[in-house]
Design a protein around this motif. Sequence first.
Motif, PDB file in Angstrom:
ATOM      1  N   THR A   1      15.224 -18.500 -72.019  1.00  0.00           N
ATOM      2  CA  THR A   1      14.276 -18.696 -70.930  1.00  0.00           C
ATOM      3  C   THR A   1      12.931 -19.267 -71.379  1.00  0.00           C
ATOM      4  O   THR A   1      11.939 -19.203 -70.652  1.00  0.00           O
ATOM      5  N   GLY A   2      12.874 -19.813 -72.582  1.00  0.00           N
ATOM      6  CA  GLY A   2      11.702 -20.558 -73.010  1.00  0.00           C
ATOM      7  C   GLY A   2      10.417 -19.771 -72.940  1.00  0.00           C
ATOM      8  O   GLY A   2      10.360 -18.574 -73.233  1.00  0.00           O
ATOM      9  N   VAL A   3       9.362 -20.457 -72.532  1.00  0.00           N
ATOM     10  CA  VAL A   3       8.024 -19.874 -72.567  1.00  0.00           C
ATOM     11  C   VAL A   3       7.852 -18.762 -71.534  1.00  0.00           C
ATOM     12  O   VAL A   3       6.888 -17.998 -71.594  1.00  0.00           O
ATOM     13  N   TRP A   4       8.799 -18.636 -70.600  1.00  0.00           N
ATOM     14  CA  TRP A   4       8.720 -17.609 -69.564  1.00  0.00           C
ATOM     15  C   TRP A   4       9.455 -16.328 -69.957  1.00  0.00           C
ATOM     16  O   TRP A   4       9.609 -15.426 -69.141  1.00  0.00           O
TER      17      TRP A   4
ATOM     18  N   LEU B   1       4.191 -15.962 -77.437  1.00  0.00           N
ATOM     19  CA  LEU B   1       4.591 -17.297 -77.015  1.00  0.00           C
ATOM     20  C   LEU B   1       3.413 -18.023 -76.406  1.00  0.00           C
ATOM     21  O   LEU B   1       2.641 -17.453 -75.628  1.00  0.00           O
ATOM     22  N   GLU B   2       3.262 -19.277 -76.754  1.00  0.00           N
ATOM     23  CA  GLU B   2       2.242 -20.132 -76.158  1.00  0.00           C
ATOM     24  C   GLU B   2       2.874 -21.494 -75.875  1.00  0.00           C
ATOM     25  O   GLU B   2       3.656 -21.993 -76.677  1.00  0.00           O
ATOM     26  N   SER B   3       2.560 -22.045 -74.733  1.00  0.00           N
ATOM     27  CA  SER B   3       3.057 -23.383 -74.416  1.00  0.00           C
ATOM     28  C   SER B   3       2.241 -24.430 -75.162  1.00  0.00           C
ATOM     29  O   SER B   3       1.027 -24.508 -75.002  1.00  0.00           O
TER      30      SER B   3
ATOM     31  N   TRP C   1       6.113 -37.875 -68.159  1.00  0.00           N
ATOM     32  CA  TRP C   1       6.622 -36.489 -68.121  1.00  0.00           C
ATOM     33  C   TRP C   1       5.725 -35.601 -68.973  1.00  0.00           C
ATOM     34  O   TRP C   1       5.208 -36.022 -70.004  1.00  0.00           O
ATOM     35  N   MET C   2       5.555 -34.371 -68.504  1.00  0.00           N
ATOM     36  CA  MET C   2       4.886 -33.343 -69.288  1.00  0.00           C
ATOM     37  C   MET C   2       5.675 -32.046 -69.128  1.00  0.00           C
ATOM     38  O   MET C   2       6.116 -31.716 -68.020  1.00  0.00           O
ATOM     39  N   GLY C   3       5.887 -31.329 -70.221  1.00  0.00           N
ATOM     40  CA  GLY C   3       6.625 -30.070 -70.166  1.00  0.00           C
ATOM     41  C   GLY C   3       6.116 -29.078 -71.186  1.00  0.00           C
ATOM     42  O   GLY C   3       5.215 -29.369 -71.981  1.00  0.00           O
ATOM     43  N   HIS C   4       6.717 -27.881 -71.163  1.00  0.00           N
ATOM     44  CA  HIS C   4       6.186 -26.746 -71.918  1.00  0.00           C
ATOM     45  C   HIS C   4       7.106 -26.373 -73.077  1.00  0.00           C
ATOM     46  O   HIS C   4       8.215 -25.873 -72.873  1.00  0.00           O
ATOM     47  N   ARG C   5       6.638 -26.602 -74.291  1.00  0.00           N
ATOM     48  CA  ARG C   5       7.367 -26.159 -75.475  1.00  0.00           C
ATOM     49  C   ARG C   5       7.011 -24.687 -75.747  1.00  0.00           C
ATOM     50  O   ARG C   5       5.833 -24.360 -75.899  1.00  0.00           O
ATOM     51  N   PRO C   6       8.003 -23.814 -75.857  1.00  0.00           N
ATOM     52  CA  PRO C   6       7.714 -22.391 -76.116  1.00  0.00           C
ATOM     53  C   PRO C   6       7.528 -22.143 -77.613  1.00  0.00           C
ATOM     54  O   PRO C   6       8.483 -22.100 -78.380  1.00  0.00           O
ATOM     55  N   CYS C   7       6.284 -21.969 -78.044  1.00  0.00           N
ATOM     56  CA  CYS C   7       5.971 -21.910 -79.472  1.00  0.00           C
ATOM     57  C   CYS C   7       5.570 -20.507 -79.906  1.00  0.00           C
ATOM     58  O   CYS C   7       4.789 -19.832 -79.240  1.00  0.00           O
TER      59      CYS C   7
END
Length: 414
Positions: A250-253, A267-269, A346-352
């Motif tokens: 579920t990535g950054v969420w 986690l930080e986007s 496009w812009m999206g959220h990498r879960p770091c």
Amino acid sequence: MKDDVVVIGAGIVGAACAANLVLAGKKVTIIDRLLPGEGCSFGNAGGLSPSISFPLATPDMFKHIPGWLFDPDGPLVVAWKRIPAATPWLIKFLRQGTPAKSALAATGMRKMLRASFDDYLPLFTFAGAEQLIHKVGQLYLYSTKEGFEQEKSAIEARKSLGIEQLILDSKQLREFEPALSPMFGSGIFFPTHGHCSNPQQLVQMLIQACIQNGAKFISGSVQRIAPLEDSVLIHTDGNSIQTGQVVLATGVWSNELIQPLGWKAPLESQRGYHIQIAHSGVKATRNVLWSEKKTLVTPMDDGLRVAGTAEIAGLNAPPTRRRFALLRDLAQQMYPTVNVEQTSEWMGHRPCTPDSLPVIGPLPNNPRVICAFGHGHVGLTGASFTGRVVRDIAMGGLDKHTHNEWTPFSIERF
């Protein structure tokens, strides 16, 4: 029900987990509020880079921090409005920059990435997606002598690890990619790397293959999960599902689902941007990285993708328009003849995570809940390892080998 597994998340990590589980004979349901591949997996640069050897936090990063804070066009930008909320993550990130911690994270990255193609092979065959994969190597480009000099310690480190790399001069670079600007005076060729020419389609084909082999896809948003004694109850916005195990891709969420269970991952986007250039007029054959600018250009099935920059600005801020303009400018510098008239954005959220390693493995005290998130900048390359390890865990793999595979990525390290 004990053979049932619900995979929450239909990006590349969720798709790789689901495909491995279906191939292993599990009854799989995939849930996502978006259609397969429409999240972060839609916009990645497409690189498949098994020789990536180092995390983002390294001992030499401290000299770059002023640039991150004050250069709005730098490869990593921290929005001033985000600094208060991001400070705990940033402090953890800085603490990972010690030689010992950076080396430990590097060991984990190599463990995850080095056999990426081998781990992917059964999945590519399962999905019939071989035509999307191009194992043609990757180029790192250097436009300044200083940039190449700074890379020499990494070159030596990779050499000591036995990683294949070929040092190129300006003429040799243009033998690989004739359209490149002559400003690139040196480079490195990684023959074991490659790229995917349509990451979204790869995800879609994996999910479709799962469905054709008995899996279900449910469009919906998961509100919470409740582990029971012998199962897991998943509450969505439509109904409730009882299952034997659940995989959180579920990535950054992800913290929204694990915090009620007593856990939280840092986690930080790091928001990623790309432009896709249709009818670019440039003949490119492989993924290239402008090292100083951290900008990647990849030939896709429907255009030339220019991706890069990492921006810490939270989940709700609108895209920063200047980042798209910057990518157009960088593309024109890299390929002087490129035509950028027709572009999409496009812009999206990498879960770091602070140490650049994902969270993989069962939640302590809730082993039916299996984590598979936080892949940051290496989600496409790292998904195949994650899917294989998640399969082994779900199949009851309690042997020492399986345990050693996921332990470096356990949420307990935080």
